[in-house]
Design an enzyme around this catalytic site. Structure first.
Site, short mmCIF file in Angstrom:
data_model
loop_
_atom_site.label_atom_id
_atom_site.label_comp_id
_atom_site.label_asym_id
_atom_site.label_seq_id
_atom_site.Cartn_x
_atom_site.Cartn_y
_atom_site.Cartn_z
N HIS A 100 1.03 -0.95 0.16
CA HIS A 100 -0.37 0.26 -0.24
C HIS A 100 0.67 0.82 -0.05
O HIS A 100 2.45 1.09 0.63
CB HIS A 100 -0.49 0.20 0.72
CG HIS A 100 -1.53 -0.89 1.44
ND1 HIS A 100 -1.30 -2.16 2.17
CD2 HIS A 100 -3.05 -0.93 1.91
CE1 HIS A 100 -2.17 -3.04 2.56
NE2 HIS A 100 -3.65 -2.24 1.74
N ASP A 103 1.93 2.13 3.42
CA ASP A 103 3.26 1.21 3.93
C ASP A 103 4.96 1.23 3.64
O ASP A 103 5.50 1.30 4.41
CB ASP A 103 2.57 -0.20 4.68
CG ASP A 103 2.14 -0.64 3.17
OD1 ASP A 103 0.12 -0.53 3.67
OD2 ASP A 103 2.35 -1.35 2.36
N GLU A 267 -9.73 -13.53 -0.71
CA GLU A 267 -8.41 -14.35 0.25
C GLU A 267 -8.86 -14.89 0.62
O GLU A 267 -10.55 -14.97 1.15
CB GLU A 267 -8.54 -12.71 1.31
CG GLU A 267 -7.61 -12.55 2.59
CD GLU A 267 -7.28 -11.35 3.30
OE1 GLU A 267 -6.63 -10.53 2.11
OE2 GLU A 267 -7.70 -11.50 4.05
N HIS A 270 -11.16 -14.07 4.21
CA HIS A 270 -12.55 -12.91 4.16
C HIS A 270 -13.78 -14.22 3.58
O HIS A 270 -14.94 -13.69 3.58
CB HIS A 270 -12.36 -12.27 2.99
CG HIS A 270 -11.13 -11.17 3.05
ND1 HIS A 270 -10.86 -10.34 2.62
CD2 HIS A 270 -10.38 -11.10 4.81
CE1 HIS A 270 -9.39 -9.17 3.06
NE2 HIS A 270 -9.31 -9.55 3.97
N ASP A 306 -11.21 -10.79 10.90
CA ASP A 306 -9.85 -11.84 10.14
C ASP A 306 -8.25 -11.78 11.09
O ASP A 306 -7.57 -10.81 10.98
CB ASP A 306 -9.24 -10.52 9.11
CG ASP A 306 -9.39 -11.05 7.97
OD1 ASP A 306 -8.99 -11.85 7.58
OD2 ASP A 306 -8.42 -9.40 7.44
N ASP A 308 -5.70 -13.73 9.38
CA ASP A 308 -4.67 -13.90 8.63
C ASP A 308 -3.33 -14.77 9.27
O ASP A 308 -1.98 -13.35 9.45
CB ASP A 308 -3.95 -12.07 8.98
CG ASP A 308 -5.44 -11.29 7.38
OD1 ASP A 308 -5.64 -11.73 7.17
OD2 ASP A 308 -5.59 -9.92 8.04
N ASP A 338 -0.93 -12.53 2.36
CA ASP A 338 -2.05 -10.81 3.06
C ASP A 338 -1.93 -11.95 4.89
O ASP A 338 -2.92 -12.02 5.03
CB ASP A 338 -2.93 -11.19 2.64
CG ASP A 338 -3.02 -9.49 3.04
OD1 ASP A 338 -2.60 -9.02 4.39
OD2 ASP A 338 -4.16 -8.81 3.20
C1 XLS Z 1 -7.23 -6.10 4.49
C2 XLS Z 1 -7.24 -6.58 3.03
C3 XLS Z 1 -5.83 -5.54 2.46
C4 XLS Z 1 -6.03 -5.73 1.46
C5 XLS Z 1 -4.95 -4.50 0.71
O1 XLS Z 1 -8.62 -7.68 5.09
O2 XLS Z 1 -6.80 -7.72 2.98
O3 XLS Z 1 -4.68 -6.21 3.38
O4 XLS Z 1 -5.41 -6.88 1.18
O5 XLS Z 1 -5.66 -3.39 1.16
NI NI Z 2 -6.20 -9.04 1.51
NI NI Z 3 -7.44 -9.48 5.35
#
Ligand code: XLS
Ligand code: NI
Ligand code: NI
Length: 436
Positions: A100, A103, A267, A270, A306, A308, A338
């Site tokens: 991004h 970042d 993802e 998600h 999430d 991750d 991610d």
């Molecule tokens: C957040 C998203 C983010 C996207 C990019 O939950 O996964 O990380 O991949 O903005």
């Molecule tokens: Ni993502």
């Molecule tokens: Ni995410």
């Protein structure tokens, strides 16, 4: 500069090795279904979780103290971070990265300063990319952290916020173009609502539709050849995110005439938050010509957000990879980690272990999925199940030659009484288990 990560490059040593800093399955040059493994998987490391996140959670302060985080000059910090990031990409041998704007480079006190910061860092990124050969899978704009975006970006009740978001995306897309990014991602960070009491759904959808059309127009204007991707997520941070899942985005794209311009970045965590499996979302995207790229991670079955985490279950990922291979594999997309290490994993080598594990799980999953494709048994059983649709009755229905009248006659004339056939789920599941 002193290296941030311990040891030398991670290499393939095979399943028998007991070296925790080696690949057991990921052998980038090994041919799988006619392509080197590296080209089938197209791994990317993400900048935000791996280098930006400090280990904080809703109850806890940061636990990670990286050298770039306490630099008094944030631009100097961004350069140190960049050095560590490319050191990791090189050590892992991952061909791509993702970022991004915020970042990679610090936000300034005006948009012009933020843009200038990003341009300066982009120049250093360009240098590192040509030194290492690492490429950009995608860039994206952070339209969710700053308080100006608390009520959304494109779906904000204030058009000035829309304009600010548009200006930010324009810049990041141009930087992505300059860095030869293969895609540009839009995750609708706060495009959603907390309560319907203060939300006009119809307006917000139209605003988002306009925004995406402007993005597509600009892509063509600057000659960016990459794919525009939207990333579905059902909730978090808002209670209801508009880009809920692949099907919701499909409807949105069709409504605003974008279905040929935009694809999906799906993802794992998600998909599961939306109550789907990862493979469901991939299959839906593929069935509708929307399959683009994947953010690979996993949730925790006991936690409803999430998390991750890095993927660690080859069996789950194998079904997803099988779905990807059936969709024809990746073109501009890839597998982007991610994913975050846990907040107690405070050492630099924890980052290495996380990525090595994730890469190996995906590589192993690819090998399993390739066997499923190669022997064709699953596909054969599926084809058998639908064979009737290739016959005269099925074809006349699909080609528009049938009506309710003609079908009623067809049934009555033959006194038809179709014989139910087993769905064979257990047999299919056993077959899948035989590849693991
Ligand atoms: C957040 C998203 C983010 C996207 C990019 O939950 O996964 O990380 O991949 O903005
Ligand atoms: Ni993502
Ligand atoms: Ni995410």
């Amino acid at each position: 500069m002193k290296p941030f990560f311990p040891g030398t490059a991670i290499t393939y040593e095979g399943p028998e090795t007991d070296n925790p800093l080696a690949y057991r399955w990921y052998d980038p040059v090994r041919e799988v279904l006619g392509k080197p493994m590296a080209d089938q998987l197209r791994f990317a490391v993400c900048y935000w979780h791996t280098f930006g996140w400090q280990g904080n959670d809703p109850f806890g302060a940061p636990t990670f103290f990286r050298p770039w985080m306490d630099e008094p000059d944030p631009m100097a910090g961004a350069e140190i971070k960049l050095g560590a990031a490319f050191e990791l990409f090189e050590k892992l041998g991952t061909p791509f990265f993702t970022f991004h704007d915020r970042d990679a480079a610090p936000e300034g006190d005006t948009l012009a300063r933020s843009n200038a910061n990003l341009d300066r860092i982009a120049e250093s990124i360009e240098g590192e990319m040509s030194r290492t050969g690492v490429r950009l899978l995608w860039g994206t704009a952070n339209l969710f952290s700053h308080r100006r975006y608390m009520s959304g970006a494109a779906t904000n009740p204030d058009p000035e916020v829309f304009a600010y978001a548009a200006a930010q995306v324009k810049h990041v897309m141009e930087v992505t173009h300059r860095l030869n990014g293969e895609n540009y991602v839009l995750w609708g960070g706060r495009e959603g609502y907390e309560t319907l009491l203060n939300t006009d759904l119809a307006r917000e959808a139209d605003q988002l539709g306009r925004f995406m059309n402007l993005v597509v127009e600009h892509k063509h204007k600057i000659g960016f050849a990459g794919t525009i991707l939207i990333e579905p997520k059902p909730h978090e941070p808002t209670k209801h995110q508009y880009d809920h899942d692949a099907a919701a985005i499909h409807g949105f794209l069709r409504k605003y005439g974008l279905e040929r311009e935009i694809k999906l970045n799906i993802e794992v965590n998600h998909a599961t938050l939306a109550g789907h499996s990862f493979e469901h979302e991939i299959a839906y995207a593929a069935a509708n010509g929307l399959f683009g790229s994947l953010d690979i991670n996993r949730g925790d079955p006991q936690l409803g957000w999430d998390t991750d985490q890095f993927p660690n279950n080859a069996q789950d990922v194998a079904i997803a990879m099988y779905t990807v291979l059936r969709a024809g594999g990746f073109t501009s997309g890839g597998l982007n980690f991610d994913a975050k290490i846990r907040r107690q994993s405070i050492e630099p080598d924890d980052i290495l272990h996380a990525h090595i594990g994730g890469i190996d799980v995906c590589a192993r999953a690819l090998l399993i999925a390739a066997r499923m494709v190669e022997d064709g048994k699953l596909q054969g059983l599926l084809d058998d199940r639908y064979a009737g649709w290739d016959g005269p009755l099925g074809q006349s229905i699909l080609e528009g030659g049938a009506s309710l009248d003609s079908l009623a006659d067809y049934v009555l004339e033959r006194d038809l009484d179709p014989e139910p056939r087993s769905g064979r789920q257990e047999r299919l599941e056993n077959l899948v288990n035989s590849y693991l």
